[in-house]
Design an enzyme around this catalytic site. Structure first.
Site, PDB file in Angstrom:
ATOM      1  N   ARG A 199       1.350  -7.147 -21.474  1.00  0.00           N
ATOM      2  CA  ARG A 199       0.880  -6.586 -22.737  1.00  0.00           C
ATOM      3  C   ARG A 199       2.023  -5.949 -23.525  1.00  0.00           C
ATOM      4  O   ARG A 199       1.942  -5.803 -24.740  1.00  0.00           O
ATOM      5  CB  ARG A 199      -0.223  -5.557 -22.488  1.00  0.00           C
ATOM      6  CG  ARG A 199      -1.455  -6.175 -21.835  1.00  0.00           C
ATOM      7  CD  ARG A 199      -2.550  -5.156 -21.583  1.00  0.00           C
ATOM      8  NE  ARG A 199      -3.150  -4.742 -22.842  1.00  0.00           N
ATOM      9  CZ  ARG A 199      -2.866  -3.614 -23.469  1.00  0.00           C
ATOM     10  NH1 ARG A 199      -1.974  -2.777 -22.960  1.00  0.00           N
ATOM     11  NH2 ARG A 199      -3.460  -3.308 -24.600  1.00  0.00           N
ATOM     12  N   PRO A 256       0.815  -1.232   0.000  1.00  0.00           N
ATOM     13  CA  PRO A 256       0.000   0.000   0.000  1.00  0.00           C
ATOM     14  C   PRO A 256       0.840   1.270   0.000  1.00  0.00           C
ATOM     15  O   PRO A 256       0.392   2.318  -0.442  1.00  0.00           O
ATOM     16  CB  PRO A 256      -0.816  -0.112   1.298  1.00  0.00           C
ATOM     17  CG  PRO A 256      -0.794  -1.551   1.658  1.00  0.00           C
ATOM     18  CD  PRO A 256       0.502  -2.100   1.150  1.00  0.00           C
ATOM     19  N   GLU A 283       0.328  -8.432   7.922  1.00  0.00           N
ATOM     20  CA  GLU A 283       0.636  -7.002   7.963  1.00  0.00           C
ATOM     21  C   GLU A 283       1.729  -6.637   6.953  1.00  0.00           C
ATOM     22  O   GLU A 283       2.288  -5.544   7.005  1.00  0.00           O
ATOM     23  CB  GLU A 283       1.086  -6.602   9.379  1.00  0.00           C
ATOM     24  CG  GLU A 283      -0.002  -6.727  10.424  1.00  0.00           C
ATOM     25  CD  GLU A 283      -1.197  -5.836  10.117  1.00  0.00           C
ATOM     26  OE1 GLU A 283      -0.999  -4.660   9.780  1.00  0.00           O
ATOM     27  OE2 GLU A 283      -2.343  -6.341  10.220  1.00  0.00           O
ATOM     28  N   ASP A 339      -4.160   1.892 -26.811  1.00  0.00           N
ATOM     29  CA  ASP A 339      -5.093   1.706 -25.709  1.00  0.00           C
ATOM     30  C   ASP A 339      -5.148   2.927 -24.807  1.00  0.00           C
ATOM     31  O   ASP A 339      -4.252   3.767 -24.793  1.00  0.00           O
ATOM     32  CB  ASP A 339      -4.705   0.475 -24.880  1.00  0.00           C
ATOM     33  CG  ASP A 339      -5.503  -0.748 -25.296  1.00  0.00           C
ATOM     34  OD1 ASP A 339      -6.492  -0.583 -26.033  1.00  0.00           O
ATOM     35  OD2 ASP A 339      -5.135  -1.856 -24.893  1.00  0.00           O
TER      36      ASP A 339
END
Length: 204
Positions: free
Chosen positions: A145, A76, A107, A160
């Site tokens: 990709r 995060p 965690e 894209d």
């Protein structure tokens, strides 16, 4: 968790064509019998984190097998994933040839392992998940990709959304020309390629 993901669509074909290969392994595989892969977090708070010496064993073992790796930790706290970052990582990955993705649970991973090994720390967004596995799959889909041969038409990758200054334009199929009162724009049926290109650019 990864089994069906790696057996699906273009990723499956890329492996069959020997373009890429995967070596999915759990942290617990690098622990002795009855040895814990995690330990209690230090300081005020609760939870368990993956111990740094387990990460060390992972890195040492996998790099002996596959060569020095570009090491990406899904966390995060990482840099938020967007298309410029995907392109940067894809370029680095193709230069390095071996990429390791570290997807933690609990965690997370002891911060000292991040400091020692992480070439990149990546987050897929500001929300909470139960672990790093889905972010790892999101990152894999976006990176692969850019590997030559994975997506048959390079133009699809280049044009894209988020790859340039524009988003993607709306798409339609025919038949039907009209569905529930919604019609295909006449310009797309005109056969005039210049007008079609202008319309799509305007919509993008």
């Amino acid at each position: 968790l990864y089994e069906n993901f790696l057996k699906t669509s273009l990723i499956k074909r890329a492996q069959e064509d020997k373009i890429v290969e995967f070596d999915v392994t759990g942290f617990s595989s690098f622990c002795d019998p009855k040895e814990r892969l995690d330990g209690p977090t230090v300081g005020h708070g609760t939870g368990m984190a993956i111990r740094p010496e387990v990460v060390e064993r992972v890195v040492d073992t996998q790099e002996k097998k596959h060569g020095k790796a570009l090491k990406i930790f899904l966390t995060p706290q990482g840099k938020k994933l967007d298309q410029p970052l995907v392109q940067e990582l894809a370029q680095k990955a193709q230069e390095q040839k071996h990429v390791m993705l570290f997807a933690a649970r609990y965690e997370g991973i002891d911060e000292r392992a991040h400091q020692e090994y992480a070439d990149y720390e990546v987050s897929i967004g500001d929300y909470i998940l139960m672990g790093g596995d889905l972010p790892a799959m999101v990152l894999l889909e976006s990176l692969l990709r850019y590997v030559p041969g994975v997506v048959a038409q390079k133009e699809s990758v280049d044009k894209d959304s988020f790859s340039g200054a524009f988003l993607d334009f709306p798409t339609y199929t025919t038949p039907p020309r009209e569905w529930k009162g919604h019609k295909i724009p006449e310009v797309l049926l005109s056969g005039d390629h210049a007008k079609m290109e202008a319309f799509r650019k305007d919509q993008a």
